[in-house]
Design an enzyme around this catalytic site. Sequence first.
Site, PDB file in Angstrom:
ATOM      1  N   GLN A 228       0.830  -1.205   0.000  1.00 45.15           N
ATOM      2  CA  GLN A 228       0.000   0.000   0.000  1.00 45.15           C
ATOM      3  C   GLN A 228       0.864   1.254   0.000  1.00 45.15           C
ATOM      4  OE1 GLN A 228      -2.383   1.840   3.345  1.00 45.15           O
ATOM      5  NE2 GLN A 228      -4.090   1.076   2.118  1.00 45.15           N
TER       6      GLN A 228
ATOM      7  N   TYR B 201      -7.166  10.676   3.761  1.00 47.66           N
ATOM      8  CA  TYR B 201      -5.759  10.937   3.437  1.00 47.66           C
ATOM      9  C   TYR B 201      -5.649  11.803   2.166  1.00 47.66           C
ATOM     10  CZ  TYR B 201      -4.317   7.652   7.074  1.00 47.66           C
ATOM     11  OH  TYR B 201      -4.103   7.031   8.290  1.00 47.66           O
TER      12      TYR B 201
ATOM     13  N   ARG C  76      -8.165   2.184  -3.067  1.00 42.27           N
ATOM     14  CA  ARG C  76      -9.056   2.187  -1.899  1.00 42.27           C
ATOM     15  C   ARG C  76      -9.876   3.472  -1.920  1.00 42.27           C
ATOM     16  NH1 ARG C  76      -8.032   0.233   4.400  1.00 42.27           N
ATOM     17  NH2 ARG C  76     -10.177  -0.451   4.539  1.00 42.27           N
TER      18      ARG C  76
ATOM     19  N   HIS D 184     -10.567   9.792   9.196  1.00 43.66           N
ATOM     20  CA  HIS D 184     -10.085   9.620  10.571  1.00 43.66           C
ATOM     21  C   HIS D 184     -10.677  10.652  11.520  1.00 43.66           C
ATOM     22  CE1 HIS D 184      -7.569   6.245  10.120  1.00 43.66           C
ATOM     23  NE2 HIS D 184      -6.800   6.802   9.225  1.00 43.66           N
TER      24      HIS D 184
ATOM     25  N   CYS E 198     -11.324 -12.042  15.893  1.00 39.85           N
ATOM     26  CA  CYS E 198     -11.021 -10.641  16.212  1.00 39.85           C
ATOM     27  C   CYS E 198     -12.277 -10.070  16.861  1.00 39.85           C
ATOM     28  CB  CYS E 198     -10.678  -9.862  14.949  1.00 39.85           C
ATOM     29  SG  CYS E 198     -10.724  -8.073  15.264  1.00 39.85           S
TER      30      CYS E 198
ATOM     31  N   CYS F 249      -3.979  -3.663  18.895  1.00 34.56           N
ATOM     32  CA  CYS F 249      -3.589  -3.277  17.531  1.00 34.56           C
ATOM     33  C   CYS F 249      -3.614  -1.764  17.397  1.00 34.56           C
ATOM     34  CB  CYS F 249      -4.432  -3.995  16.477  1.00 34.56           C
ATOM     35  SG  CYS F 249      -6.203  -3.817  16.667  1.00 34.56           S
TER      36      CYS F 249
ATOM     37  N   LYS G 190     -10.531  10.686  41.535  1.00 34.53           N
ATOM     38  CA  LYS G 190      -9.476  11.479  40.873  1.00 34.53           C
ATOM     39  C   LYS G 190     -10.066  12.750  40.280  1.00 34.53           C
ATOM     40  CE  LYS G 190      -6.334   7.896  39.456  1.00 34.53           C
ATOM     41  NZ  LYS G 190      -6.806   6.788  38.669  1.00 34.53           N
TER      42      LYS G 190
ATOM     43  N   LYS H 208     -11.150  14.361  34.287  1.00 32.49           N
ATOM     44  CA  LYS H 208     -12.330  13.927  33.530  1.00 32.49           C
ATOM     45  C   LYS H 208     -12.375  12.403  33.500  1.00 32.49           C
ATOM     46  CE  LYS H 208     -13.760  15.330  29.179  1.00 32.49           C
ATOM     47  NZ  LYS H 208     -13.312  15.885  27.914  1.00 32.49           N
TER      48      LYS H 208
ATOM     49  N   TRP I 189     -12.985   7.696  23.290  1.00 29.86           N
ATOM     50  CA  TRP I 189     -13.936   8.740  22.873  1.00 29.86           C
ATOM     51  C   TRP I 189     -15.303   8.122  22.561  1.00 29.86           C
ATOM     52  CZ3 TRP I 189     -16.397   8.959  18.107  1.00 29.86           C
ATOM     53  CH2 TRP I 189     -15.901   8.124  17.101  1.00 29.86           C
TER      54      TRP I 189
HETATM   55  C1  FMN Z   1      -3.356  -1.458  13.526  1.00 25.36           C
HETATM   56  C2  FMN Z   1      -4.057  -1.012  12.275  1.00 25.36           C
HETATM   57  C3  FMN Z   1      -3.362  -0.326  11.295  1.00 25.36           C
HETATM   58  C4  FMN Z   1      -3.989   0.059  10.116  1.00 25.36           C
HETATM   59  N1  FMN Z   1      -3.268   0.660   9.139  1.00 25.36           N
HETATM   60  C5  FMN Z   1      -3.846   0.918   7.932  1.00 25.36           C
HETATM   61  C6  FMN Z   1      -3.078   1.416   6.869  1.00 25.36           C
HETATM   62  O1  FMN Z   1      -1.867   1.619   6.973  1.00 25.36           O
HETATM   63  N2  FMN Z   1      -3.718   1.650   5.695  1.00 25.36           N
HETATM   64  C7  FMN Z   1      -5.058   1.421   5.528  1.00 25.36           C
HETATM   65  O2  FMN Z   1      -5.586   1.632   4.439  1.00 25.36           O
HETATM   66  N3  FMN Z   1      -5.802   0.935   6.526  1.00 25.36           N
HETATM   67  C8  FMN Z   1      -5.239   0.674   7.722  1.00 25.36           C
HETATM   68  N4  FMN Z   1      -5.994   0.141   8.729  1.00 25.36           N
HETATM   69  C9  FMN Z   1      -7.438  -0.102   8.511  1.00 25.36           C
HETATM   70  C10 FMN Z   1      -7.704  -1.521   8.011  1.00 25.36           C
HETATM   71  O3  FMN Z   1      -7.223  -1.708   6.715  1.00 25.36           O
HETATM   72  C11 FMN Z   1      -9.210  -1.834   8.013  1.00 25.36           C
HETATM   73  O4  FMN Z   1      -9.865  -0.948   7.172  1.00 25.36           O
HETATM   74  C12 FMN Z   1      -9.844  -1.738   9.373  1.00 25.36           C
HETATM   75  O5  FMN Z   1      -9.046  -2.372  10.342  1.00 25.36           O
HETATM   76  C13 FMN Z   1     -11.244  -2.357   9.374  1.00 25.36           C
HETATM   77  O6  FMN Z   1     -11.218  -3.660   8.914  1.00 25.36           O
HETATM   78  P1  FMN Z   1     -11.223  -4.940   9.889  1.00 25.36           P
HETATM   79  O7  FMN Z   1     -12.476  -4.835  10.721  1.00 25.36           O
HETATM   80  O8  FMN Z   1     -11.231  -6.099   8.954  1.00 25.36           O
HETATM   81  O9  FMN Z   1     -10.005  -4.858  10.720  1.00 25.36           O
HETATM   82  C14 FMN Z   1      -5.376  -0.218   9.916  1.00 25.36           C
HETATM   83  C15 FMN Z   1      -6.075  -0.899  10.913  1.00 25.36           C
HETATM   84  C16 FMN Z   1      -5.435  -1.300  12.076  1.00 25.36           C
HETATM   85  C17 FMN Z   1      -6.217  -2.050  13.106  1.00 25.36           C
HETATM   86  S1  SF4 Z   2      -6.359  -6.590  19.434  1.00 25.69           S
HETATM   87 FE1  SF4 Z   2      -7.027  -5.890  17.424  1.00 25.69          FE
HETATM   88  S2  SF4 Z   2      -6.866  -7.683  16.127  1.00 25.69           S
HETATM   89 FE2  SF4 Z   2      -6.810  -8.430  18.211  1.00 25.69          FE
HETATM   90  S3  SF4 Z   2      -8.905  -8.910  18.758  1.00 25.69           S
HETATM   91 FE3  SF4 Z   2      -8.584  -6.798  19.406  1.00 25.69          FE
HETATM   92  S4  SF4 Z   2      -9.197  -5.613  17.602  1.00 25.69           S
HETATM   93 FE4  SF4 Z   2      -8.952  -7.685  16.892  1.00 25.69          FE
END
Ligand code: FMN
Ligand code: SF4
Length: 669
Positions: free
Chosen positions: A100, A166, A213, A251, A333, A340, A561, A564, A575
């Site tokens: 990517q 992005y 994407r 984001h 997951c 993560c 404490k 908040k 959040w």
């Molecule tokens: C730790 C982490 C890092 C990620 N980094 C990227 C990234 O570099 N580029 C991107 O397009 N999406 C990134 N994502 C988003 C994932 O590609 C995906 O869209 C998101 O986790 C939702 O899908 P899932 O429920 O299958 O995990 C990231 C997600 C996680 C959890």
């Molecule tokens: S740490 Fe990330 S990959 Fe592992 S279960 Fe939780 S959300 Fe899923």
Amino acid sequence: MTYPHLLSPITLGAVTLPNRVMMGSMHTGLEETGDWNRVAEFYATRARGGVGLMVTGGMAPNREGGVFPGAAGLFTAQDIANHRIVTDRVHDAGGRIAMQILHAGRYAYGPECVSASAVKSPISPFPPKELDEEGIEKQIADIVTAAARAIEAGYDGVEVMGSEGYFLNQFLVTHVNRRTDRWGGSYENRMRLPVEVVRRVRAAIGDAILIYRISLIDLIPDGSTWDEVVTLAKAIEAAGASVLNTGIGWHEARVPTIATSVPRAAFAHLTGRLRPEVGIPVITSNRINTPDVAEGLLAGGQADMVSMARPFLADPDFVAKAAAGRAAQIAPCIACNQACLDHTFSGKLTSCLVNPRACHETELVITPTDAPRRIAVVGAGPAGLSAALTAAGRGHVVALFDRAARVGGQLHLAASIPGKEEFRGLIDWFEASISASTVELRLNTEATPEMLMGFDEVILATGITPRHAGIAGEDLPQVLGYRDVLRGAPVGKRVAVVGAGGIGFDVAEFLTHHGISPALDPALWRREWGVGDPAQVAGGLAPEGPQPEAPARQVWLLQRKPEKPGRKLGKTTGWIHRATLQMKRVKMLGGVAYEAITPEGLAVTLNGEPQVLPVDTVVICAGQDPDRSLAPALEAAGRAFHIIGGADVAAELDAKRAIDQGTRLAARL
Ligand SMILES: Cc1cc2nc3c(=O)[nH]c(=O)nc-3n(C[C@H](O)[C@H](O)[C@H](O)COP(=O)(O)O)c2cc1C
Ligand code: SF4
């Protein structure tokens, strides 16, 4: 269940994939460690597990486009050689991998960041520099160079990151793109950059896979309209993309898009709507975590492929297990983000709560033992279960004791919270894994020191006991512990929750909620968070805003404490919990001095003012102490033992730590 759609091949350009599962892009931090053997092993492990195609985490095309200073990219010959280690290892393992390219634009962390116009993002301290014509040309050239280098490094293709707010996404919306030249103004002009990038990347990479994407729903005010999304998709196809992957939400959006409280496949209907508009395959993404859900989406015509990102952290063998009829043994997951995304945002290496080996493949190595021993594990919560499974997997003879009738321990409490239903899947997986293992499971059994004497190793994973808050009147009948509440004890209409840690937040969500959980009802969830239809309103935010259900109770969430409440919640999910409780009109107060619980309510001093909160129930969430009740007798008998999980450190219930600790202990016994 069989998965005929999921496991059928698909051809993307010159490459035929054996199945329709893609591991979505995740920046893990591995590349930045400089340990390329480790990077390679992470991907090769997943290639061996049968996934059709993998996409790497986002690589920066240049310094100004990196998500953070020092973000990895293909800048030098050495970088290309390093990436070659990864692609070779993946190909040797029979897999396929695309790289990517992610230009962060105004999301880049640093004063050099650039964008369409000098409009600062609400989530970054840095205002971007507006690019001039020459600057735009440079960005395109850098992205194209990165793509060409990716192919040189052996990748099967590239993914151009055009969503999540992005760089390329920023040019599409008038909210960020205020330009009046050929890169701004009309939609044709605003989409010129992504289309031009795809056209030139295609020219640079021959017939390799080119994934784009695309943001299907921006979830920001003044985001793209649905017509614009479709127009862009068609133009991207014409420019030479092999396949469209979907992105959901910028984001900076204030709508959760991947958290555990988001319903499974909550946005897949949008991929389904785009699919008939284009001739190339489309990939659906976000919160798809079981082969059944994935198969259902493909069978229902919502997409041609399914992207799963985090599920491949949880279980690299997802596809192999699905294909072998062992879907119940896929570690799920649970979308908690704890190990993560929370790690990524704290500058730590990504891993997984469920699978501590994720990104630690070369360091946490689990090998068969050459000296099998008899091991007793007391407590079938996450720590004990992980220790028992790992030890048994290595060839030890393991007995697992628990006084309860089911395995899971505190995970059952977590699963009872609306929006945390995924924890049930984790319990089911532990149960399925234990029954497929050699572990001798002894439920409904209170382990006594005598029972443990005949074992070579004893592991205490006996969990915690909730702590008292030390408030006068705590023994009154209207005072309940969080465990009683979550197990269904009757609770009044006005409730004070004493302690605003993770459990306090969970209890407040539990108490204010009634009816079906929005996590299980996508329409309800969309209403609750104000997600509308991008065909009706640009960006897809409902004009009427969030419409939460009325709270079931009035709740005060309190802590001593003076800050908040909720500061210590997960970096990427805190959040969401705060916003949920705000929607439920929970009064969150810090700096509370508890005076006494009386029949009239809870007497406190707040900001120097004594007052009585008129509550009929008080729930104590004041932390917990380790339960080591077996330890003294074992010590007296001279019996050595190990302590893990809450029985070791009980400060906050922490399944991530528990599973990691249990696995690591058993890996070295
Ligand atoms: C730790 C982490 C890092 C990620 N980094 C990227 C990234 O570099 N580029 C991107 O397009 N999406 C990134 N994502 C988003 C994932 O590609 C995906 O869209 C998101 O986790 C939702 O899908 P899932 O429920 O299958 O995990 C990231 C997600 C996680 C959890
Ligand atoms: S740490 Fe990330 S990959 Fe592992 S279960 Fe939780 S959300 Fe899923």
